[in-house]
Write an enzyme that holds these catalytic residues in place. Sequence first.
Site: not given
Ligand code: 5MM
Length: 341
Positions: A24, A26, A29, A178, A220, A262, A264
């Site tokens: 997801d 955005s 990102t 989350e 989450k 995760s 980072g």
């Molecule tokens: C995939 O990244 C998600 C969307 O982030 P943005 O809204 O900042 O673009 C993010 O919410 C993600 O679902 C969580 O942070 C978990 O992703 P990670 O990479 O930390 O496993």
Amino acid sequence: MNLADLNKIANAMVAPGRGILAADESSGTIKKRFDAIGVESTEDNRRDYRELLFRSQEAMSKYISGVILYDETIWQKAKDGTPLVKLIEQAGSIPGIKVDEGTQPLPGCPNELITVGLDKLAERLKKYYEQGARFAKWRAVIDIAPGIPSYTAVRTNAHALARYAALCQQAQIVPIVEPEVLMDGDHTIDRCYEVTEFVLKETFQELYYQKVPLEGIVLKPNMAVAGKKSAKKAGVEEVAEKTVRLLKTCVPGAVPGIAFLSGGQSDEEATAHLDAMNKIGGLPWKLTFSYGRALQAAPQKAWSGKADNVAAAQRAFTHRAQMNGLASKGEWKQDLEKKAA
Ligand code: 5MM
């Protein structure tokens, strides 16, 4: 609200051996991710990339219980005209949708953020349900730095998370809650533990105040880890033990499952931590993954925007999904990584 049905979906999202693909990102990102592999972030490229993930038959049918989509993706069609949502469903996975609209500065709280998107959320949820979404995601972002987080930021974000969760359940959509405590700073694992405990306690208090039955949510959270710039990194056992203790302290047993972000961590660290927690065992909830970067870094690199690399990218994705699937049962072994290399 039909709580039994919500609970059934929540349980399917955290079924042993399976976890969630956070796809997801955005627009901002995904652009960053594509920049890193030298791919232009066009609508077609984003579609092609996500299509290759959702067409990874083995990964999707065996290890991925659900996929979190961005608004653009939930309306997109594959190259052959099949809606991407259908590809996910056909693989036996559940489509989900990110419904927050990002973050804004929180007034009165320098360097702190509030997640926005509650206005008109009830109407948007109805449309997402019709489009096939059976769960949603809202991410609150809490940073650790000298003097922060403030009580105001923690409380305000918890309130918004609970408002979102209540609206989702009313729309018969399982909310992924989350509250992410970032690992960007130089803080110790114990500071991360302390802040995450505060954030989770406030979040569950707000969920209670806003009458959100916990059987119909998935949490989450971040793991308890040291900040990326910390001088002292915690080992796998310490992360696992502290995270389990933290969650036992804060998360009621009525919650069906916890699907970690995760945040980072490296691909293998994220897998090893999840595995070590499940090896501890005896937990009241399922523990699995809802990884973005730790599932996608490898396939993104393998793909690099080239049609010829699709099969290699799908193999890389399937490998990470399988490793994390094993970790969700406490059955991962490090030599499985070497064998695949
Ligand atoms: C995939 O990244 C998600 C969307 O982030 P943005 O809204 O900042 O673009 C993010 O919410 C993600 O679902 C969580 O942070 C978990 O992703 P990670 O990479 O930390 O496993």
